[in-house]
Design a protein around this motif. Structure first.
Motif, PDB file in Angstrom:
ATOM      1  N   LEU A 238      -5.863   1.962  -4.286  1.00 41.97           N
ATOM      2  CA  LEU A 238      -5.320   1.557  -2.937  1.00 41.97           C
ATOM      3  C   LEU A 238      -6.293   0.787  -2.226  1.00 41.97           C
ATOM      4  O   LEU A 238      -5.452  -0.417  -1.267  1.00 41.97           O
ATOM      5  N   GLY A 239      -7.167   1.224  -2.184  1.00 39.48           N
ATOM      6  CA  GLY A 239      -8.718  -0.867  -1.157  1.00 39.48           C
ATOM      7  C   GLY A 239      -8.879  -1.766  -1.780  1.00 39.48           C
ATOM      8  O   GLY A 239      -8.559  -2.431  -1.120  1.00 39.48           O
TER       9      GLY A 239
ATOM     10  N   ALA B  33      -7.201  11.474  -7.574  1.00 38.65           N
ATOM     11  CA  ALA B  33      -7.612  11.207  -5.605  1.00 38.65           C
ATOM     12  C   ALA B  33      -8.325  10.196  -5.985  1.00 38.65           C
ATOM     13  O   ALA B  33      -8.021   8.953  -4.826  1.00 38.65           O
ATOM     14  N   ALA B  34      -9.283  10.245  -6.491  1.00 36.21           N
ATOM     15  CA  ALA B  34     -10.577   9.231  -5.468  1.00 36.21           C
ATOM     16  C   ALA B  34      -9.896   7.741  -6.616  1.00 36.21           C
ATOM     17  O   ALA B  34     -10.731   6.743  -5.750  1.00 36.21           O
TER      18      ALA B  34
ATOM     19  N   ALA C  54      -6.950   6.825  -7.439  1.00 30.28           N
ATOM     20  CA  ALA C  54      -6.389   6.689  -6.319  1.00 30.28           C
ATOM     21  C   ALA C  54      -6.183   5.244  -5.257  1.00 30.28           C
ATOM     22  O   ALA C  54      -6.279   4.400  -4.485  1.00 30.28           O
ATOM     23  N   GLU C  55      -7.359   6.216  -4.662  1.00 27.95           N
ATOM     24  CA  GLU C  55      -8.256   5.476  -3.035  1.00 27.95           C
ATOM     25  C   GLU C  55      -8.970   4.460  -3.180  1.00 27.95           C
ATOM     26  O   GLU C  55      -8.883   3.438  -2.666  1.00 27.95           O
ATOM     27  N   SER C  56      -9.974   4.335  -4.399  1.00 25.45           N
ATOM     28  CA  SER C  56     -10.036   2.607  -4.843  1.00 25.45           C
ATOM     29  C   SER C  56      -8.776   1.838  -5.148  1.00 25.45           C
ATOM     30  O   SER C  56      -9.213   0.907  -4.287  1.00 25.45           O
TER      31      SER C  56
ATOM     32  N   THR D 173      -4.985  -3.046  -1.190  1.00 25.79           N
ATOM     33  CA  THR D 173      -4.817  -4.096  -0.012  1.00 25.79           C
ATOM     34  C   THR D 173      -5.500  -5.423   1.023  1.00 25.79           C
ATOM     35  O   THR D 173      -5.800  -6.062   1.057  1.00 25.79           O
TER      36      THR D 173
ATOM     37  N   ARG E 265       0.867  -1.039   0.321  1.00 23.47           N
ATOM     38  CA  ARG E 265       0.005   0.047  -0.052  1.00 23.47           C
ATOM     39  C   ARG E 265       0.943   0.923  -0.074  1.00 23.47           C
ATOM     40  O   ARG E 265       0.634   2.480  -1.041  1.00 23.47           O
TER      41      ARG E 265
ATOM     42  N   GLU F 183     -10.410  13.308 -11.456  1.00 21.94           N
ATOM     43  CA  GLU F 183     -10.289  12.074 -10.469  1.00 21.94           C
ATOM     44  C   GLU F 183      -9.431  11.349  -9.592  1.00 21.94           C
ATOM     45  O   GLU F 183      -9.201  10.629  -9.467  1.00 21.94           O
TER      46      GLU F 183
ATOM     47  N   ALA G  51       1.035   4.175  -2.713  1.00 23.79           N
ATOM     48  CA  ALA G  51       0.019   5.752  -2.194  1.00 23.79           C
ATOM     49  C   ALA G  51       1.233   6.479  -3.290  1.00 23.79           C
ATOM     50  O   ALA G  51       1.111   7.230  -3.321  1.00 23.79           O
TER      51      ALA G  51
END
Length: 163
Positions: free
Chosen positions: A80-81, A73-74, A76-78, A84, A55, A71, A59
């Motif tokens: 990373l989730g 940042a959004a 990237a968060e998806s 993980t 992770r 988008e 990141a």
């Protein structure tokens, strides 16, 4: 500079290209070349450590991989989730010595591949973190890897600037 021994146990490779290198000579269409990053953790890494390192690495490099995508940042968060959870389940059911992963982006999707597991991907009822994965991806599947295990792949939607 000599790398600290624990840093050597996490390797990565990159084929990131700057945005200009991904455009056709006319500049109007994006070529089909994709950006990709690969990582590998050694057998001495417990699942929580493999998740943390994977992770942290993702990141750090996702901004370069996603570039100026809307988008970003959004997305990237998806990513990373999903990463993980896939690293977690794969590390706990490892079929190969190392845990290997690949993150690639074609401008429309971010494709994650993590392997190898010693069994097919369980249902979310068995691995509740997979509910998140199924919610965030367009598609998910597995194929047989080189070491007789299963490589799990997932496709995370990544809207382009023009979408």
């Amino acid at each position: 500079m000599v790398a600290h021994p624990t840093e050597q146990e996490f390797t990565w490779a990159s084929s990131l290209r700057p945005p200009a290198a991904r455009r056709s000579p006319a500049g109007s269409q994006v070529l089909s070349a994709e950006n990709s990053l690969e990582f590998r953790t050694g057998p001495e890494r417990q699942p929580t450590e493999a998740m943390r390192r994977s992770r942290r690495f993702a990141a750090m490099v996702l901004p370069a991989l996603l570039g100026e995508m809307s988008e970003a940042a959004a997305v990237a968060e998806s990513v990373l989730g999903v990463l993980t959870e896939l690293v977690d389940v794969t590390a706990r059911h490892r079929a190969s010595v190392d845990l290997a992963g690949r993150i690639s982006c074609d401008g429309v999707h971010v494709l994650l591949a993590v392997g190898e597991m010693d069994r097919p991907l369980p249902d979310p009822e068995v691995e509740p973190g997979l509910y998140l994965v199924h919610r965030l991806v367009d598609d998910i599947g597995q194929y047989r890897g080189d070491e007789a295990g299963y490589v799990t792949w997932a496709s995370v939607p990544a809207p382009s600037k023009t979408q």
